[in-house]
Design an enzyme around this catalytic site. Sequence first.
Site, mmCIF file in Angstrom:
data_model
loop_
_atom_site.group_PDB
_atom_site.id
_atom_site.type_symbol
_atom_site.label_atom_id
_atom_site.label_comp_id
_atom_site.label_asym_id
_atom_site.label_seq_id
_atom_site.Cartn_x
_atom_site.Cartn_y
_atom_site.Cartn_z
ATOM 1 N N HIS A 16 -24.403 36.437 29.478
ATOM 2 C CA HIS A 16 -24.072 35.502 28.812
ATOM 3 C C HIS A 16 -25.016 34.004 28.635
ATOM 4 O O HIS A 16 -26.092 34.085 29.291
ATOM 5 C CB HIS A 16 -23.252 34.175 30.171
ATOM 6 C CG HIS A 16 -22.113 35.061 30.550
ATOM 7 N ND1 HIS A 16 -20.667 33.749 30.308
ATOM 8 C CD2 HIS A 16 -22.055 36.183 31.394
ATOM 9 C CE1 HIS A 16 -19.634 35.514 31.075
ATOM 10 N NE2 HIS A 16 -21.068 36.261 32.099
ATOM 11 N N HIS A 75 -22.047 42.618 29.462
ATOM 12 C CA HIS A 75 -22.430 41.528 29.001
ATOM 13 C C HIS A 75 -23.305 40.707 29.452
ATOM 14 O O HIS A 75 -23.368 40.240 30.749
ATOM 15 C CB HIS A 75 -21.509 40.396 28.130
ATOM 16 C CG HIS A 75 -20.195 40.346 29.220
ATOM 17 N ND1 HIS A 75 -19.931 41.168 29.674
ATOM 18 C CD2 HIS A 75 -20.155 39.381 29.831
ATOM 19 C CE1 HIS A 75 -18.775 39.822 30.995
ATOM 20 N NE2 HIS A 75 -19.440 39.107 31.065
ATOM 21 N N VAL A 77 -14.718 41.384 32.999
ATOM 22 C CA VAL A 77 -15.179 42.262 31.658
ATOM 23 C C VAL A 77 -15.542 43.601 31.870
ATOM 24 O O VAL A 77 -17.799 42.933 32.059
ATOM 25 C CB VAL A 77 -15.129 41.962 30.486
ATOM 26 C CG1 VAL A 77 -14.835 42.831 29.636
ATOM 27 C CG2 VAL A 77 -14.261 40.482 30.131
ATOM 28 N N GLY A 129 -18.029 38.956 40.029
ATOM 29 C CA GLY A 129 -18.029 38.426 39.405
ATOM 30 C C GLY A 129 -17.636 37.946 38.105
ATOM 31 O O GLY A 129 -17.571 37.763 37.160
ATOM 32 N N GLN A 130 -18.091 39.630 38.062
ATOM 33 C CA GLN A 130 -17.601 40.427 36.845
ATOM 34 C C GLN A 130 -16.061 40.533 36.716
ATOM 35 O O GLN A 130 -15.510 41.434 36.600
ATOM 36 C CB GLN A 130 -18.174 42.012 35.927
ATOM 37 C CG GLN A 130 -18.367 42.485 34.701
ATOM 38 C CD GLN A 130 -19.382 43.616 34.572
ATOM 39 O OE1 GLN A 130 -19.530 44.525 35.990
ATOM 40 N NE2 GLN A 130 -19.228 43.528 33.136
HETATM 41 P P1 5GP Z 1 -17.545 37.994 33.296
HETATM 42 O O1 5GP Z 1 -16.574 37.351 34.749
HETATM 43 O O2 5GP Z 1 -17.136 39.208 32.740
HETATM 44 O O3 5GP Z 1 -19.117 37.522 33.193
HETATM 45 O O4 5GP Z 1 -17.481 37.051 32.145
HETATM 46 C C1 5GP Z 1 -16.494 37.021 31.365
HETATM 47 C C2 5GP Z 1 -16.521 36.523 30.063
HETATM 48 O O5 5GP Z 1 -16.016 37.442 28.568
HETATM 49 C C3 5GP Z 1 -15.240 35.020 30.575
HETATM 50 O O6 5GP Z 1 -16.489 34.098 30.505
HETATM 51 C C4 5GP Z 1 -14.256 35.005 29.485
HETATM 52 O O7 5GP Z 1 -14.164 33.090 28.666
HETATM 53 C C5 5GP Z 1 -14.748 35.401 28.204
HETATM 54 N N1 5GP Z 1 -13.610 36.732 27.800
HETATM 55 C C6 5GP Z 1 -12.368 36.897 28.485
HETATM 56 N N2 5GP Z 1 -11.587 37.406 27.004
HETATM 57 C C7 5GP Z 1 -12.458 37.101 26.007
HETATM 58 C C8 5GP Z 1 -11.772 37.161 24.480
HETATM 59 O O8 5GP Z 1 -11.163 37.704 24.088
HETATM 60 N N3 5GP Z 1 -12.252 36.935 23.818
HETATM 61 C C9 5GP Z 1 -14.199 36.028 23.472
HETATM 62 N N4 5GP Z 1 -14.561 35.402 23.003
HETATM 63 N N5 5GP Z 1 -14.875 35.520 25.309
HETATM 64 C C10 5GP Z 1 -13.819 36.187 26.297
#
Ligand code: 5GP
Length: 142
Positions: free
Chosen positions: A101, A99, A95, A92-93
């Site tokens: 959450h 990181h 970005v 589910g990543q």
């Molecule tokens: P992942 O699914 O990669 O674990 O989570 C990516 C998170 O990054 C998502 O919760 C999404 O809302 C957040 N996100 C994506 N783009 C941006 C951005 O431009 N700024 C911020 N602050 N959060 C972002």
Amino acid sequence: MPSIFTRILQNELPASFVHRDEVVAAFLDIQPLTPGHTLVVPVREVASLSDLPPEILARVTALGQEIGLAIRATDPSVTGINWLLCDGPDAGQEVPHIHLHVIPRRKGDGLRFGGKGSKTERADLDDWAARIETCLKDQMAK
Ligand code: 5GP
């Protein structure tokens, strides 16, 4: 091509920061699953947890712990915290810059994992960031 988080860390894109130093930073998620949802990010861009040096992972988790404390201190309705770390697209990543959450939980908030948060006004994110940052600074100064 730098990740969106690297671009935020380089001040090319806006974010509501609660902390930043030379190793780790934290800012509000732009689509929070719950109010105060914060992302803790290593400054060094690596996509996978496997490529993150353990000492930097330790800094990420230590900051995640402090942020959880600060969120609870600033909002007594927060009675729990979820941590979520998605390592890889199949996990589910979205970005590709690892990181953590930190997701505040409140009794009866109805959050179910797997959904999307709602796009939130920058003023609301800034307000949350300022509140968390204040508590965090107090805590880290002790
Ligand atoms: P992942 O699914 O990669 O674990 O989570 C990516 C998170 O990054 C998502 O919760 C999404 O809302 C957040 N996100 C994506 N783009 C941006 C951005 O431009 N700024 C911020 N602050 N959060 C972002």
